[in-house]
Design an enzyme around this catalytic site. Structure first.
Site, PDB file in Angstrom:
ATOM      1  N   ARG A 211       0.749  -1.288  -0.062  1.00 18.07           N
ATOM      2  CA  ARG A 211       0.004  -0.224   0.037  1.00 18.07           C
ATOM      3  C   ARG A 211       0.752   1.349   0.096  1.00 18.07           C
ATOM      4  NH1 ARG A 211      -3.376  -2.996   4.512  1.00 18.07           N
ATOM      5  NH2 ARG A 211      -5.022  -4.100   3.192  1.00 18.07           N
ATOM      6  N   PHE A 227     -12.024  -4.365  -5.690  1.00 18.40           N
ATOM      7  CA  PHE A 227     -11.694  -5.277  -4.372  1.00 18.40           C
ATOM      8  C   PHE A 227     -11.308  -4.567  -3.370  1.00 18.40           C
ATOM      9  CE2 PHE A 227     -10.905  -7.670  -8.251  1.00 18.40           C
ATOM     10  CZ  PHE A 227     -11.832  -8.677  -8.355  1.00 18.40           C
ATOM     11  N   ASP A 249     -16.356  -2.882  -4.529  1.00 18.21           N
ATOM     12  CA  ASP A 249     -16.352  -4.071  -3.685  1.00 18.21           C
ATOM     13  C   ASP A 249     -17.693  -4.691  -3.635  1.00 18.21           C
ATOM     14  OD1 ASP A 249     -14.062  -5.247  -1.697  1.00 18.21           O
ATOM     15  OD2 ASP A 249     -16.232  -5.917  -1.399  1.00 18.21           O
ATOM     16  N   SER A 250     -18.023  -5.805  -3.863  1.00 17.60           N
ATOM     17  CA  SER A 250     -19.337  -6.288  -3.779  1.00 17.60           C
ATOM     18  C   SER A 250     -19.926  -6.501  -2.357  1.00 17.60           C
ATOM     19  CB  SER A 250     -19.188  -7.943  -4.233  1.00 17.60           C
ATOM     20  OG  SER A 250     -18.292  -8.619  -3.455  1.00 17.60           O
ATOM     21  N   ASP A 299      -7.131  -6.442  -6.610  1.00 18.86           N
ATOM     22  CA  ASP A 299      -6.516  -7.247  -5.557  1.00 18.86           C
ATOM     23  C   ASP A 299      -7.553  -8.153  -5.216  1.00 18.86           C
ATOM     24  OD1 ASP A 299      -5.143  -8.246  -3.164  1.00 18.86           O
ATOM     25  OD2 ASP A 299      -5.795  -6.529  -1.864  1.00 18.86           O
ATOM     26  N   CYS A 339      -3.195 -13.726  -4.487  1.00 21.09           N
ATOM     27  CA  CYS A 339      -2.953 -14.147  -3.012  1.00 21.09           C
ATOM     28  C   CYS A 339      -3.064 -15.855  -3.101  1.00 21.09           C
ATOM     29  CB  CYS A 339      -3.815 -13.584  -2.024  1.00 21.09           C
ATOM     30  SG  CYS A 339      -5.589 -13.907  -2.343  1.00 21.09           S
TER      31      CYS A 339
END
Length: 395
Positions: A211, A227, A249-250, A299, A339
């Site tokens: 970040r 995300f 984002d969901s 991400d 990830c």
């Protein structure tokens, strides 16, 4: 102590101190150990190899702990491993600009199946193996002795617990129930964390360094954070002077928490546009609307939980990154992450090359992102290296 005998020819990984022994590598078990019991692993001739946790319900039937036969794996052994892991993170927290980190990272800290995250004065724990579950009273006691936290909360809701024959848990282990909002600091930025209800253990501290690195490019830039969760990349970008940030984002809860975090840090809320939506759908919508950005951050969650899902995951990563590239101004930056432990860096680079080809773009890799020092990678356990990312210039 019960002996577990390894098949002939299966010694190499154990000798190299890899902590996993799969069920197919075991010749026989002398007796009936309980799941989570510490057993003695021998070679086919009966020679000592290691001590480890046994579980006959798991594909990883043995999780090895100690290779020195003269060392007793007892309460003191576990206390020492916890203390060493906690002490090794002290430098991260020394200057006060960060008070959240991963204190214990499973096999990489020689405690297979134990995750401990620190959020200011609270700890969130994930217990993923039956052996660690048996040792939790000792581990909790040691964590209390070292840190005196206000709470230790069990977030053991990972599906992987079922592989060890365990049910999920979400409960207080020590102290009080953590409040709905725990205020933490990372890189000097304040976040409200919901430990009990948040994803994973409440926050993704594995992106702390990334970040900060990405934010160094954000001044005056129009940023798209996909995300976004509770806003790690968004807040760092705003702190560094981004002209605007669009977040997608969901999770409505994540978006609401992000807005709270923007206000908490007294950033200009008019610079932030938050969209609760499926990311892939929203990227296509931006494309249709002719929207472009200077920086796009991707991400996503884990697309490849195992090697068997790698081909399908590669296609998903390729399509996602193709869409991201198409939304960048010429010379813009794509910060893209995986990830998935099954996706190695070279495969990820190849996927991005395919995405660039499909998008009709030229791409330069200008920085490699990785997991920070509180997520160490043990030399004998390369599987601990799961987070990788690339900063790409898209031309």
């Amino acid at each position: 102590m019960i002996d577990v005998i390894l098949k002939k020819g299966k010694e190499k990984a154990v000798l190299h101190r890899h902590p996993w022994v799969f069920s197919g590598a075991i010749e026989r078990v002398k007796g009936k150990p309980e799941n989570g019991e510490i057993v003695r692993l021998t070679d086919a001739k009966g020679g000592f190899m290691a001590y480890g946790f046994y579980n006959d319900q798991s594909r990883v039937a043995l999780r090895l702990l100690e290779w020195d036969e003269t060392v007793e794996v007892n309460e003191a052994w576990f206390r020492e491993k916890v203390a060493v892991a906690v002490a090794s993170r002290s430098g991260l927290l020394a200057d006060g600009s960060t008070n959240t980190c991963r204190l214990i990272f499973s096999e990489s800290d020689y405690l297979p199946g134990l995750i401990v995250d620190k959020y200011a004065d609270h700890l969130a724990v994930q217990v993923l193996t039956s052996g660690i579950e048996k040792m939790m009273p000792v581990i909790i006691d040691e964590l209390q002795r070292l840190l005196n936290p206000k709470s230790i909360f069990d977030k053991s809701d990972a599906s992987s617990r079922s592989h060890e024959g365990m049910e999920t848990q979400n409960t207080v282990l020590a102290g009080n129930h953590p409040p709905d909002r725990v205020e933490v600091k990372e890189n000097g930025i304040i976040y409200n964390i919901n430990i009990a209800e948040g994803q994973k253990s409440g926050f993704y501290c594995d992106q702390r360094d990334n970040r900060r690195i990405l934010a160094s490019h954000a001044k005056g830039k129009k940023v798209l954070d996909c995300f976004c969760y509770t806003g790690g990349f968004t807040l760092n970008s705003l702190q560094s002077g981004a002209s605007s940030v669009t977040t997608v984002d969901s999770s409505v809860l994540a978006i609401d928490t992000l807005k709270e975090n923007v206000a908490l840090n007294k950033f200009d809320a008019t610079k932030v546009t938050s969209i609760p939506s499926d990311v892939n759908k929203q990227l296509r919508k931006f494309r249709e609307e002719g929207e472009f950005f200077d920086i796009v951050i991707l991400d996503p969650p884990k697309y490849a939980p195992s090697r068997s899902s790698l081909d399908k995951a590669s296609r998903a990563y390729k399509d996602l990154n193709r869409l991201g590239m198409l939304l960048l101004n010429k010379g813009g930056l794509l910060a893209t992450f995986s990830c998935s432990g099954a996706m190695d860096l070279e495969t990820f680079k190849q996927v991005l090359a395919w995405a660039a080809l499909d998008a009709g773009k030229q791409v330069q890799f200008i920085h490699q992102f990785c997991q920070p020092e509180d997520h160490p990678v043990r030399a004998s356990f390369p599987e601990g290296e799961y987070l990788k990312g690339l900063l790409c210039r898209v031309l």
